[in-house]
Design a protein around this motif. Structure first.
Motif, PDB file in Angstrom:
ATOM      1  N   HIS A  87       0.831  -1.213   0.000  1.00  0.00           N
ATOM      2  CA  HIS A  87       0.000   0.000   0.000  1.00  0.00           C
ATOM      3  C   HIS A  87       0.862   1.259   0.000  1.00  0.00           C
ATOM      4  N   ILE A  88       1.948   1.227   0.758  1.00  0.00           N
ATOM      5  CA  ILE A  88       2.749   2.443   0.923  1.00  0.00           C
ATOM      6  C   ILE A  88       3.570   2.772  -0.324  1.00  0.00           C
ATOM      7  N   ARG A  89       3.542   1.894  -1.332  1.00  0.00           N
ATOM      8  CA  ARG A  89       4.201   2.239  -2.588  1.00  0.00           C
ATOM      9  C   ARG A  89       3.431   3.326  -3.333  1.00  0.00           C
ATOM     10  N   TYR A  90       2.152   3.430  -3.046  1.00  0.00           N
ATOM     11  CA  TYR A  90       1.288   4.328  -3.796  1.00  0.00           C
ATOM     12  C   TYR A  90       1.286   5.758  -3.278  1.00  0.00           C
ATOM     13  N   PHE A  91       1.682   5.950  -2.051  1.00  0.00           N
ATOM     14  CA  PHE A  91       1.670   7.311  -1.517  1.00  0.00           C
ATOM     15  C   PHE A  91       2.870   7.502  -0.600  1.00  0.00           C
ATOM     16  N   SER A  92       3.185   8.745  -0.378  1.00  0.00           N
ATOM     17  CA  SER A  92       4.320   9.069   0.485  1.00  0.00           C
ATOM     18  C   SER A  92       3.862  10.033   1.569  1.00  0.00           C
ATOM     19  N   LEU A  93       4.323   9.808   2.781  1.00  0.00           N
ATOM     20  CA  LEU A  93       4.000  10.671   3.901  1.00  0.00           C
ATOM     21  C   LEU A  93       5.269  11.384   4.368  1.00  0.00           C
ATOM     22  N   GLY A  94       5.876  12.078   3.450  1.00  0.00           N
ATOM     23  CA  GLY A  94       7.111  12.789   3.777  1.00  0.00           C
ATOM     24  C   GLY A  94       7.083  14.198   3.213  1.00  0.00           C
ATOM     25  N   TRP A  95       8.201  14.862   3.282  1.00  0.00           N
ATOM     26  CA  TRP A  95       8.305  16.204   2.745  1.00  0.00           C
ATOM     27  C   TRP A  95       9.747  16.422   2.316  1.00  0.00           C
ATOM     28  N   CYS A 295      15.743   7.106 -14.396  1.00  0.00           N
ATOM     29  CA  CYS A 295      14.507   7.881 -14.441  1.00  0.00           C
ATOM     30  C   CYS A 295      13.874   7.797 -15.817  1.00  0.00           C
ATOM     31  N   GLY A 296      12.572   8.088 -15.852  1.00  0.00           N
ATOM     32  CA  GLY A 296      11.886   8.084 -17.128  1.00  0.00           C
ATOM     33  C   GLY A 296      10.428   7.697 -17.011  1.00  0.00           C
ATOM     34  N   ASP A 297       9.873   7.385 -18.169  1.00  0.00           N
ATOM     35  CA  ASP A 297       8.484   6.961 -18.285  1.00  0.00           C
ATOM     36  C   ASP A 297       8.445   5.442 -18.289  1.00  0.00           C
ATOM     37  N   PHE A 298       7.997   4.861 -17.162  1.00  0.00           N
ATOM     38  CA  PHE A 298       7.987   3.407 -17.017  1.00  0.00           C
ATOM     39  C   PHE A 298       6.682   2.794 -17.540  1.00  0.00           C
ATOM     40  N   ASN A 299       5.679   3.612 -17.725  1.00  0.00           N
ATOM     41  CA  ASN A 299       4.384   3.160 -18.250  1.00  0.00           C
ATOM     42  C   ASN A 299       3.754   2.050 -17.409  1.00  0.00           C
ATOM     43  N   ASP A 300       4.038   2.035 -16.118  1.00  0.00           N
ATOM     44  CA  ASP A 300       3.453   1.026 -15.233  1.00  0.00           C
ATOM     45  C   ASP A 300       3.315   1.589 -13.831  1.00  0.00           C
ATOM     46  N   THR A 301       2.409   1.008 -13.072  1.00  0.00           N
ATOM     47  CA  THR A 301       2.066   1.518 -11.748  1.00  0.00           C
ATOM     48  C   THR A 301       2.970   0.910 -10.668  1.00  0.00           C
ATOM     49  N   PRO A 302       2.913   1.435  -9.441  1.00  0.00           N
ATOM     50  CA  PRO A 302       3.703   0.850  -8.351  1.00  0.00           C
ATOM     51  C   PRO A 302       3.320  -0.587  -8.008  1.00  0.00           C
ATOM     52  N   MET A 303       2.130  -1.037  -8.417  1.00  0.00           N
ATOM     53  CA  MET A 303       1.726  -2.408  -8.149  1.00  0.00           C
ATOM     54  C   MET A 303       1.952  -3.253  -9.412  1.00  0.00           C
ATOM     55  N   SER A 304       3.199  -3.224  -9.899  1.00  0.00           N
ATOM     56  CA  SER A 304       3.531  -3.932 -11.129  1.00  0.00           C
ATOM     57  C   SER A 304       4.860  -4.658 -10.993  1.00  0.00           C
ATOM     58  N   GLY A 324       1.609  12.757  -0.503  1.00  0.00           N
ATOM     59  CA  GLY A 324       0.485  12.502  -1.392  1.00  0.00           C
ATOM     60  C   GLY A 324       0.721  11.332  -2.316  1.00  0.00           C
ATOM     61  N   LEU A 325      -0.108  11.260  -3.364  1.00  0.00           N
ATOM     62  CA  LEU A 325      -0.049  10.150  -4.324  1.00  0.00           C
ATOM     63  C   LEU A 325       0.986  10.391  -5.412  1.00  0.00           C
ATOM     64  N   LYS A 332      -6.029  10.888 -20.498  1.00  0.00           N
ATOM     65  CA  LYS A 332      -7.447  10.662 -20.260  1.00  0.00           C
ATOM     66  C   LYS A 332      -7.718   9.434 -19.411  1.00  0.00           C
ATOM     67  N   LEU A 333      -6.799   8.483 -19.383  1.00  0.00           N
ATOM     68  CA  LEU A 333      -6.988   7.292 -18.561  1.00  0.00           C
ATOM     69  C   LEU A 333      -6.371   7.518 -17.178  1.00  0.00           C
ATOM     70  N   PRO A 334      -6.981   7.023 -16.115  1.00  0.00           N
ATOM     71  CA  PRO A 334      -6.471   7.239 -14.748  1.00  0.00           C
ATOM     72  C   PRO A 334      -5.313   6.304 -14.416  1.00  0.00           C
ATOM     73  N   ALA A 335      -4.129   6.604 -14.968  1.00  0.00           N
ATOM     74  CA  ALA A 335      -2.978   5.711 -14.781  1.00  0.00           C
ATOM     75  C   ALA A 335      -2.225   5.982 -13.483  1.00  0.00           C
ATOM     76  N   GLY A 336      -2.310   7.208 -12.944  1.00  0.00           N
ATOM     77  CA  GLY A 336      -1.640   7.518 -11.685  1.00  0.00           C
ATOM     78  C   GLY A 336      -0.156   7.769 -11.860  1.00  0.00           C
ATOM     79  N   ARG A 337       0.650   7.176 -10.970  1.00  0.00           N
ATOM     80  CA  ARG A 337       2.104   7.392 -10.980  1.00  0.00           C
ATOM     81  C   ARG A 337       2.774   6.359 -11.875  1.00  0.00           C
ATOM     82  N   ILE A 338       3.308   6.805 -13.009  1.00  0.00           N
ATOM     83  CA  ILE A 338       3.985   5.891 -13.939  1.00  0.00           C
ATOM     84  C   ILE A 338       5.367   6.415 -14.337  1.00  0.00           C
TER      85      ILE A 338
END
Length: 373
Positions: A87-95, A295-304, A324-325, A332-338
């Motif tokens: 779960h914690i891969r999807y969001f960060s609670l830091g600054w 770094c770059g565009d991985f085209n996949d989510t943290p749950m991959s 945050g997330l 247009k598609l809700p891909a999130g962090r990729i």
């Protein structure tokens, strides 16, 4: 005759039970998706993609069970607890730390930006000159030491995009570029610009038939050398007509069925390719003689499986340095962090930022890194 309250409660209990256990199974399968290669079971990647839906549904059940004081909360609660490391891969609670607290000669600011050809074909609502100028303005404001562009474009014989224009945004005297598509006067690929000397740059080709590739660039700052990987993993290549059927009320059942089937086929094709590409980059980076940034565009989510391949060997700069997330896809598609920035343990990330406004179908991301003493 009206049904008694007892019978209604029993009926509701059966309905909840019928929904709860399939949800638990789907959630568990989504937990497994980062660890099972799409080459062996491509279908499990779909559960990883749908993980946010399963998670939110599970949280909804928890709320219901709390309000009704149902013992079923223990079953769904246990499954949620087991997935906590994921779960914690999807969001960060830091600054982010204040860069002023660190000496400038010991920090390296790296930006990754999929600029989608600077909106040359005006896929976005704004015109291409506005998009280009807004991208330029963001780079001037952030002033990264290194910029990694994906879907970079040059147009020969045109003033729309010129390498010298990029170089002038912040004294980027050094750059390397590799192109996967060269048609007429247009070239499309990857480019890395640096304020510091480039010792060496080299193409890393993936071991498959994809046109995508990666480029590593060895940057020399003061007495330190850092290897920067600029990567673009296999895209799903979903075009406008692939999801147009979702936006029209008059779409027939047959058109909807064909549209869904077409999207699934594209996902089925892309998942194994990305997995192979990710493993190739990780293995290459593990042999680097220098500290590594990927770094770059991985085209996949943290749950991959792709994310897990990098996360198993390198550190995600996002974690602990953002609140945050951190969604990076603006399409247009809700891909999130990729889009990601990973780094080796010899480096420490002290900040992470995501662009506020989108002038591409991706938000730019950047991080400040220091060499650990």
């Amino acid at each position: 005759m009206a049904k008694s309250p007892t019978r209604l409660r029993r009926l509701l209990g059966w309905v909840i039970q019928l929904l709860l256990w399939p949800l638990i199974i789907c959630l568990v399968l989504s937990y497994l998706s980062p660890f099972i290669s799409p080459d062996k079971a491509w279908w499990i990647s779909f559960f990883g993609l749908a993980y946010p839906i399963f998670l939110l549904s599970a949280i909804g059940f928890v709320v219901v069970f709390l309000l009704t004081k149902s013992r079923r909360i223990y079953s769904i609660g246990l499954v949620l607890l087991l997935g906590l490391p994921l779960h914690i891969r999807y969001f960060s609670l830091g600054w982010s730390a204040d860069q002023a607290d660190y000496p400038n000669d010991n920090t390296l600011r790296v930006m990754s930006y999929n600029v989608r050809l600077f909106n040359y074909y005006e896929w976005l609502d704004e015109d291409r000159n506005t998009s280009r100028d807004s991208i330029y303005a963001h780079i001037r404001a952030v002033q990264p030491d290194v910029i990694c562009f994906q879907e970079y474009l040059t147009v020969q014989g045109s003033n729309f995009i010129r390498n010298n224009d990029i170089r002038a945004l912040g004294d980027y005297r050094y750059y390397t570029e590799k192109y996967s598509i060269a048609k007429a006067n247009r070239r499309i690929g990857i480019a890395t610009f640096s304020k510091y000397p480039i010792l060496h740059s080299e193409l890393v080709e993936y071991d498959n038939t994809s046109k995508q590739f990666a480029v590593f660039t060895d940057i020399v700052k003061e007495n330190d050398t850092v290897r920067i990987y600029n990567i673009h993993l296999q895209s799903i290549r979903i075009q406008q007509d692939d999801y147009d059927f979702l936006n029209h009320e008059e779409t027939s059942n047959e058109d909807a069925k064909n549209g869904i089937k077409r999207m699934i086929q594209k996902l089925k094709y892309a998942y194994p390719l990305r997995a192979t590409q990710a493993v190739s980059i990780v293995q290459h980076a593990q042999c680097s003689p220098y500290p590594v940034v990927i770094c770059g565009d991985f085209n996949d989510t943290p749950m991959s499986y792709v994310y897990n391949a990098f996360n198993s060997s390198f550190e995600d700069a996002f974690r602990g340095n953002y609140l945050g997330l951190g969604s990076t896809y603006a399409g247009k598609l809700p891909a999130g962090r990729i889009d990601y920035i990973f780094h080796s343990s010899a480096l420490e990330a002290i900040s992470f930022s995501v662009q506020d406004e989108a002038h591409s179908d991706h938000y730019a991301i950047h991080t400040d890194l220091i060499l650990r003493q």
